[in-house]
Design a protein around this motif. Sequence first.
Motif, PDB file in Angstrom:
ATOM      1  N   LEU A   1      95.794   9.223   9.798  1.00 54.11           N
ATOM      2  CA  LEU A   1      96.473  10.405   9.255  1.00 54.11           C
ATOM      3  C   LEU A   1      97.688  10.014   8.426  1.00 54.11           C
TER       4      LEU A   1
ATOM      5  N   ASP B   1     101.104  13.488   3.371  1.00 53.56           N
ATOM      6  CA  ASP B   1     101.851  14.705   3.039  1.00 53.56           C
ATOM      7  C   ASP B   1     101.384  15.942   3.795  1.00 53.56           C
ATOM      8  N   HIS B   2     100.102  15.962   4.195  1.00 58.63           N
ATOM      9  CA  HIS B   2      99.554  17.168   4.826  1.00 58.63           C
ATOM     10  C   HIS B   2      98.637  16.835   5.996  1.00 58.63           C
ATOM     11  N   PRO B   3      99.152  16.142   7.009  1.00 60.07           N
ATOM     12  CA  PRO B   3      98.280  15.794   8.143  1.00 60.07           C
ATOM     13  C   PRO B   3      98.169  16.892   9.197  1.00 60.07           C
TER      14      PRO B   3
ATOM     15  N   LEU C   1      94.714  18.460  10.626  1.00 59.33           N
ATOM     16  CA  LEU C   1      93.936  17.457  11.357  1.00 59.33           C
ATOM     17  C   LEU C   1      94.640  17.025  12.634  1.00 59.33           C
TER      18      LEU C   1
ATOM     19  N   ARG D   1      96.034   8.159   5.113  1.00 56.30           N
ATOM     20  CA  ARG D   1      95.151   8.946   4.240  1.00 56.30           C
ATOM     21  C   ARG D   1      95.758  10.263   3.785  1.00 56.30           C
ATOM     22  N   TRP D   2      96.470  10.942   4.684  1.00 57.29           N
ATOM     23  CA  TRP D   2      97.035  12.251   4.381  1.00 57.29           C
ATOM     24  C   TRP D   2      98.513  12.300   4.783  1.00 57.29           C
TER      25      TRP D   2
END
Length: 129
Positions: A58, A64-66, A69, A61-62
């Motif tokens: 998380l 800014d916006h985890p 998930l 990969r993401w």
Amino acid sequence: MRQFMPYLLIGLGGFAGANARYLVSGWIGAALNTRFPLGTLVVNVSGCFLLGVLGVVLAQRWPDHPQPLQWLLATGFLGAYTTFSAFEWDNHALLLDGRWLLMALNVALSVLIGLLAVRVGIVVAKSVL
């Protein structure tokens, strides 16, 4: 509707995680037929492993916006699969911060007070019933 999204994702993940815990621990218990709680051990250790992997994935990969998930997988699925993974994640964070005494205190208190709480719960329930 947006304000309900965390609850929906956590609930869905929790439903799946609780069922996964039941299936995994039950399968191991039936397959090995031992008095040692190996099913619980496998669930706890695998949950710790999965939380470690998920935390890195998380963040990488993401970054800014985890949040969605995290709600679905970390809080929901792994939270219902095993709270032990969150316990170990917190202890790992304390170690990374150089607070090994607080980590040791958390481990000792959680295990000892948790065991005591189980015993007190049993005594209270038996006295009421």
